[in-house]
Motif scaffolding. Structure first.
Motif, PDB file in Angstrom:
ATOM      1  N   LYS A 183       0.819  -1.220   0.000  1.00 22.54           N
ATOM      2  CA  LYS A 183       0.000   0.000   0.000  1.00 22.54           C
ATOM      3  C   LYS A 183       0.847   1.262   0.000  1.00 22.54           C
ATOM      4  O   LYS A 183       0.459   2.288  -0.569  1.00 22.54           O
ATOM      5  CB  LYS A 183      -0.927   0.017   1.214  1.00 22.54           C
ATOM      6  N   ARG A 189       1.047  -0.641  -9.265  1.00 20.40           N
ATOM      7  CA  ARG A 189      -0.317  -1.179  -9.313  1.00 20.40           C
ATOM      8  C   ARG A 189      -0.284  -2.666  -8.977  1.00 20.40           C
ATOM      9  O   ARG A 189       0.484  -3.419  -9.587  1.00 20.40           O
ATOM     10  CB  ARG A 189      -0.900  -1.027 -10.709  1.00 20.40           C
ATOM     11  N   SER A 191      -2.262  -6.058  -9.382  1.00 21.30           N
ATOM     12  CA  SER A 191      -3.250  -6.532 -10.345  1.00 21.30           C
ATOM     13  C   SER A 191      -3.695  -7.945 -10.002  1.00 21.30           C
ATOM     14  O   SER A 191      -2.869  -8.821  -9.727  1.00 21.30           O
ATOM     15  CB  SER A 191      -2.650  -6.508 -11.757  1.00 21.30           C
ATOM     16  N   ILE A 206      -9.395  -6.130  -3.503  1.00 24.66           N
ATOM     17  CA  ILE A 206      -9.574  -4.843  -4.184  1.00 24.66           C
ATOM     18  C   ILE A 206      -9.712  -3.721  -3.164  1.00 24.66           C
ATOM     19  O   ILE A 206      -9.097  -2.658  -3.281  1.00 24.66           O
ATOM     20  CB  ILE A 206     -10.796  -4.894  -5.129  1.00 24.66           C
ATOM     21  N   ASP A 207     -10.491  -3.962  -2.134  1.00 21.03           N
ATOM     22  CA  ASP A 207     -10.680  -2.948  -1.106  1.00 21.03           C
ATOM     23  C   ASP A 207      -9.401  -2.686  -0.317  1.00 21.03           C
ATOM     24  O   ASP A 207      -9.221  -1.599   0.257  1.00 21.03           O
ATOM     25  CB  ASP A 207     -11.809  -3.360  -0.158  1.00 21.03           C
ATOM     26  N   SER A 211      -5.892  -2.709  -7.693  1.00 20.12           N
ATOM     27  CA  SER A 211      -6.605  -1.689  -8.468  1.00 20.12           C
ATOM     28  C   SER A 211      -6.505  -1.898  -9.971  1.00 20.12           C
ATOM     29  O   SER A 211      -6.681  -0.961 -10.754  1.00 20.12           O
ATOM     30  CB  SER A 211      -6.067  -0.297  -8.113  1.00 20.12           C
ATOM     31  N   TYR A 212      -6.238  -3.121 -10.368  1.00 20.90           N
ATOM     32  CA  TYR A 212      -5.983  -3.414 -11.784  1.00 20.90           C
ATOM     33  C   TYR A 212      -6.301  -4.886 -12.003  1.00 20.90           C
ATOM     34  O   TYR A 212      -6.234  -5.692 -11.060  1.00 20.90           O
ATOM     35  CB  TYR A 212      -4.512  -3.117 -12.071  1.00 20.90           C
ATOM     36  N   ARG A 237     -16.542  -2.861  -8.618  1.00 16.00           N
ATOM     37  CA  ARG A 237     -15.625  -1.798  -8.209  1.00 16.00           C
ATOM     38  C   ARG A 237     -15.130  -1.024  -9.434  1.00 16.00           C
ATOM     39  O   ARG A 237     -15.241  -1.485 -10.559  1.00 16.00           O
ATOM     40  CB  ARG A 237     -14.419  -2.386  -7.455  1.00 16.00           C
ATOM     41  N   ASP A 238     -14.546   0.123  -9.182  1.00 15.44           N
ATOM     42  CA  ASP A 238     -14.058   1.001 -10.245  1.00 15.44           C
ATOM     43  C   ASP A 238     -12.542   0.860 -10.351  1.00 15.44           C
ATOM     44  O   ASP A 238     -11.796   1.607  -9.717  1.00 15.44           O
ATOM     45  CB  ASP A 238     -14.456   2.443  -9.916  1.00 15.44           C
ATOM     46  N   ILE A 239     -12.088  -0.129 -11.137  1.00 12.27           N
ATOM     47  CA  ILE A 239     -10.650  -0.356 -11.276  1.00 12.27           C
ATOM     48  C   ILE A 239     -10.286  -0.565 -12.743  1.00 12.27           C
ATOM     49  O   ILE A 239     -11.144  -0.821 -13.589  1.00 12.27           O
ATOM     50  CB  ILE A 239     -10.159  -1.547 -10.425  1.00 12.27           C
ATOM     51  N   TYR A 240      -8.999  -0.433 -13.039  1.00 13.67           N
ATOM     52  CA  TYR A 240      -8.515  -0.609 -14.404  1.00 13.67           C
ATOM     53  C   TYR A 240      -8.579  -2.084 -14.803  1.00 13.67           C
ATOM     54  O   TYR A 240      -8.186  -2.961 -14.028  1.00 13.67           O
ATOM     55  CB  TYR A 240      -7.072  -0.114 -14.540  1.00 13.67           C
ATOM     56  N   ARG A 266     -11.567   3.220 -17.863  1.00  8.74           N
ATOM     57  CA  ARG A 266     -10.915   2.195 -17.046  1.00  8.74           C
ATOM     58  C   ARG A 266     -10.490   0.975 -17.871  1.00  8.74           C
ATOM     59  O   ARG A 266      -9.836   0.078 -17.342  1.00  8.74           O
ATOM     60  CB  ARG A 266     -11.853   1.737 -15.917  1.00  8.74           C
TER      61      ARG A 266
END
Length: 384
Positions: A183, A189, A191, A206-207, A211-212, A237-240, A266
């Motif tokens: 973190k 990133r 993934s 993810i939380d 983030s990918y 969730r809003d991730i790539y 994304r």
């Protein structure tokens, strides 16, 4: 100062006509065509001949091309990949490693670190995508099970300066300790990929900082209405999300819905190309395993997909031909989204004043005509 005239210039939010692009190693300005005659200090003028002028593409997941592979771990191999993919409009990339012995991965890291200090002949290296060995044996795909290990911070801590993406299976990370430790490294990133995680584990990962998503849908638990799996977590969730848009790894009929669900800013188009990219059909190697390549796909002897032979400009065309998204929006999926994902959008990913002049010119069928890297022509079609 240099200029590109008579081009349809692809910006983040629109396509400009009747404008001239001025640049040197950086983008200087965009001016109206009728104002260009006032400039007397232009050294070179490129006539785009009514073709598209685009930001250079960025490939965040590519093992190899032109007969070379990241795991060859030599400057020559990386330079050859660089020269090969610049012909496809790619101006930056992340050489991607495979699940192999630690010493081989370290050798690859060292060769990439060395190459990043040099001027390659084509696309530039922006860092490393480490795909494996922190993955699941159950969903290993074309990765070699023999060398799969648990996520290990000590393994990667000496290379935090070049790592941009680390693919891992969160269910193999006990108490998500690796994810939590990473973190503090905001420039990397994490993934989710090659994973058999449940919906609940994937969501927790993810939380906690993932983030990918690595080649979304492939080598992971799929979506079921009573067992949502990794895909269900990703869609929540809003991730790539990477997409290999070769119409083989993901059905072309789902491209539209996939982008609609994940949001166009994304989606990250990648090739996952292996050394057979831009080469003839035949037998090749990936991660120490034999790969059979035909004119559509690359597979292990048991039929498992082993990366791809996709070109990034072909991915753009496949999305254009199978969705209702605008061309500038699709180009963002091959340039700006990538730059944002790895934190280089202040200098790359779009045509904007002050950004580096990494550009490509292509025709209506997304065939590459010229590619410009740092303001210099790195590739051009000879007969154009």
């Amino acid at each position: 100062m240099k200029a590109i005239i008579n081009g349809k210039i692809i910006l983040e939010n629109c396509v400009l006509k009747d404008y001239v692009l001025l640049y040197d190693n950086e983008i200087i300005d965009l001016i109206k065509k009728d104002e260009f005659k006032m400039f007397n200090d232009v050294e070179e003028v490129i006539d785009a001949k009514n073709n598209f002028v685009s930001p250079g593409f960025i490939d965040l997941h590519i093992h190899g091309s032109g007969g070379s592979d990241t795991m060859d771990a030599t400057l020559d191999a990386l330079n050859n990949i660089s020269k090969s993919i610049v012909k496809n409009g790619v101006t930056s990339f992340l050489p991607t490693t495979m699940t192999m012995p630690k010493k081989d991965i370290v050798r690859a890291f060292e060769s990439i670190k060395d190459a990043m200090k040099r001027n390659l002949e084509g696309a530039k290296i922006q860092g490393v995508h480490m795909e494996g060995p922190f993955i699941s044996k159950k969903n290993k795909g074309a990765q070699n099970e023999k060398y799969i290990i648990k996520p290990d911070y000590e393994f990667i801590k000496s290379y935090l300066d070049i790592l941009k993406i680390i693919t891992l299976a969160p269910e193999e990370d006990e108490n998500l300790e690796f994810i939590k430790k990473m973190k503090r490294h905001k420039n990397i990133r994490l993934s989710i990929g090659h994973t058999s995680a449940t919906f609940e584990v994937a969501l927790e990962a993810i939380d906690e900082g993932v983030s990918y998503v690595t080649h979304t849908f492939n080598a992971m638990t799929g979506l079921h209405h009573r067992n949502p799996g990794v895909i269900g977590a990703v869609f929540s969730r809003d991730i790539y999300c990477e997409l290999i848009a070769d119409t083989i790894h993901v059905h072309k009929g789902f491209f539209q819905a996939f982008i609609d669900i994940n949001k166009k800013d994304r989606v990250v188009l990648v090739t996952d190309s292996m050394r057979a990219g831009c080469m003839k059909c035949g037998k090749y190697e990936l991660g120490g395993q034999k790969v059979i390549v035909d004119n559509k796909s690359a597979r292990l002897e048991d039929g498992t997909l082993a990366g791809s032979i996709l070109k990034l400009n072909e991915a753009i065309k496949n999305i254009r031909d199978n969705t209702d998204y605008k061309l500038n929006e699709i180009v963002n999926m091959a340039s700006l989204n990538q730059a944002r994902a790895i934190g280089i959008d202040n200098k790359l990913g779009s045509i904007r004043k002050g950004k580096i002049a990494d550009l490509t010119i292509f025709d209506k069928d997304i065939n590459i005509i010229k590619t410009i890297v740092n303001g210099e022509i790195a590739y051009e079609v000879k007969t154009w």
